[in-house]
Structure formats: C-alpha cells, structure tokens
Design an enzyme around this catalytic site. Structure first.
Site, PDB file in Angstrom:
ATOM      1  CG  PHE A 181      81.883 -28.407  54.792  1.00 52.14           C
ATOM      2  CD1 PHE A 181      82.320 -27.085  54.842  1.00 52.14           C
ATOM      3  CD2 PHE A 181      80.717 -28.705  54.107  1.00 52.14           C
ATOM      4  CE1 PHE A 181      81.601 -26.091  54.221  1.00 52.14           C
ATOM      5  CE2 PHE A 181      79.990 -27.698  53.488  1.00 52.14           C
ATOM      6  CZ  PHE A 181      80.436 -26.387  53.545  1.00 52.14           C
ATOM      7  NE  ARG A 182      90.181 -29.526  56.961  1.00 52.51           N
ATOM      8  CZ  ARG A 182      91.148 -29.397  56.083  1.00 52.51           C
ATOM      9  NH1 ARG A 182      91.537 -30.418  55.371  1.00 52.51           N
ATOM     10  NH2 ARG A 182      91.769 -28.250  55.922  1.00 52.51           N
ATOM     11  CG  LEU A 183      81.952 -33.896  56.101  1.00 46.02           C
ATOM     12  CD1 LEU A 183      80.448 -33.679  56.087  1.00 46.02           C
ATOM     13  CD2 LEU A 183      82.362 -34.549  57.433  1.00 46.02           C
ATOM     14  CG  HIS A 184      88.257 -35.907  53.166  1.00 48.69           C
ATOM     15  ND1 HIS A 184      88.183 -34.746  52.428  1.00 48.69           N
ATOM     16  CD2 HIS A 184      88.975 -35.610  54.273  1.00 48.69           C
ATOM     17  CE1 HIS A 184      88.830 -33.786  53.073  1.00 48.69           C
ATOM     18  NE2 HIS A 184      89.317 -34.284  54.201  1.00 48.69           N
TER      19      HIS A 184
END
Ligand SMILES: Cc1cc2nc3c(=O)[nH]c(=O)nc-3n(C[C@H](O)[C@H](O)[C@H](O)COP(=O)(O)O)c2cc1C
Length: 203
Positions: A181-184
């Site tokens: 979820f683009r929580l890199h």
C-alpha cells in the site's frame, strides 16, 4: 511486497554493511540483466543536471567506483562540480538505493591496473572514442580503431590519459524498500564526521 522490511533495531551503524547485503541479493538472487548498472547524475557549472547509466565496478568503505572518459560530458561536469548522485533500481527486488557524494578521480595506478585487465577491443575503444563529442559517422570510429590496432601491434596497450576511474565518496545513502500500500521503508544515512546518523523518512 517487501522481502524483509527494514527494522531499526537491526540496522547496521555503517550503511556500507547494509549495502553489502542488498548488493549480494541483487547479484545473486535477482536474475536481473545488469544489476551493476546505476544512474549517475551530474550537474554542470550552471547547475544544469544530466544523467546516464554507468556500471559499478568496485565498491568498499571508501566509496563507489566506475570508469569513464574524463573528457566526456560527465567528466567535464565532475571537473566543474564534483557533487554527484548515484541511483540503483533493482526491479526484481523492488529496492532502490540513492547515494549522494563527491566524485574524485581514482589514483592513476588503480586505473592502470583496471585498464590492463580489460579486453583488447575495449582498450582500443577507450583510445578511439572521444566520448560525448560529435562523430560524423560510425565508419570514422571503426577506421580509427583499426588504425590504433595496427599502431599498437602486439604491444600491451597503455591506459589513455583521458580515461580512468572515479570514486564517489558517499555523504548520504538512502535505502528504499517496497512496502504494501505504498508504505515503503526509507532509511537515510548521513555522514557525520567518522560516524553515520540514520533517519527514517515518510515514503
Ligand atoms: C548498461 C549501460 C552501461 C554503461 N556503462 C558505462 C560505463 O561504465 N562507463 C561509461 O562511461 N559509460 C557507460 N555507459 C554509457 C553511458 O550511459 C553514456 O552514454 C556515456 O558514458 C556518455 O555519457 P556523457 O555524454 O553524459 O558523458 C553505459 C550505458 C549503458 C546503457
């Protein structure tokens, strides 16, 4: 999805230690065509940027080494402004590494040693190419290579003075690991004298 994630309590104090793991994964596991390829960004004396791919040939605690033509566009940029940026994108691992630092020419004997181990065709190419200058036709370059081949005969080919290595001495290194979820994960190391300071950034 992240392969491992980055956990602060397990972070090494030295970013080169983390780079060593990621580099090994990129070389061994990724199956990528050119995992040593990296983007090199330079800026000229007026601050105008340009970037291109070069190959990382060596790295250690002192920095990241690539080879090129010193009179090329990148060579002229580095002469005028040694601040550069490197970027690795290892797609199969979904990882990115950014390096900011200063480029310096390798000591001549290190460039000599690397050049001496290159294939003869590449050695002739380094003599023949006036990298980044206008070339009227491919044939001109081909003829120049043939001429040089005859001139050198069976002698060992010395390194041309306009060709050699650069070492990028890192001042900051960012490790980016793809997260759901683009929580890199983004972990930055900043050089602080002899030590490194780390900081997590919002993705
Ligand atoms: C996969 C790949 C690897 C390359 N490796 C190098 C390299 O190690 N050194 C180099 O000078 N150019 C390399 N090049 C060519 C550069 O991208 C670039 O075209 C050339 O260095 C001229 O750049 P400049 O005019 O900005 O100086 C490579 C290109 C590709 C696509």
């Amino acid at each position: 999805m992240s392969q491992t994630g980055i956990i602060e309590s397990k972070l090494p104090g030295d970013p080169l230690e983390l780079f060593r793991h990621w580099w090994a994964d990129a070389q061994d596991k990724s199956g990528m065509l050119e995992p040593t390829g990296m983007s090199l960004a330079t800026a000229d004396a007026q601050g105008r940027p340009s970037s291109r791919i070069v190959l990382l040939k060596h790295w250690d605690s002192r920095g990241f080494v690539f080879f090129s033509n010193y009179t090329s566009r990148k060579g002229r940029d580095i002469h005028d402004n040694p601040h550069v940026a490197l970027l690795f994108w290892w797609d199969k691992l979904r990882r990115q590494v950014r390096v900011g630092g200063k480029a310096q020419k390798l000591p001549e004997r290190e460039s000599d040693a690397y050049f001496a181990n290159r294939p003869r065709g590449s050695q002739l190419g380094a003599w023949a190419s006036q990298q980044s200058r206008p070339l009227d036709s491919r044939e001109t370059l081909q003829k120049r290579v043939e001429e040089l081949d005859r001139e050198f005969g069976s002698d060992p080919i010395p390194r041309p003075p306009h060709w050699g290595g650069y070492r990028v001495v890192p001042e900051e290194i960012e490790f980016w690991d793809d997260g759901e979820f683009r929580l890199h994960d983004r972990i930055c190391y900043f050089r602080d004298g002899e030590q490194w300071r780390t900081e997590r950034l919002y993705p």
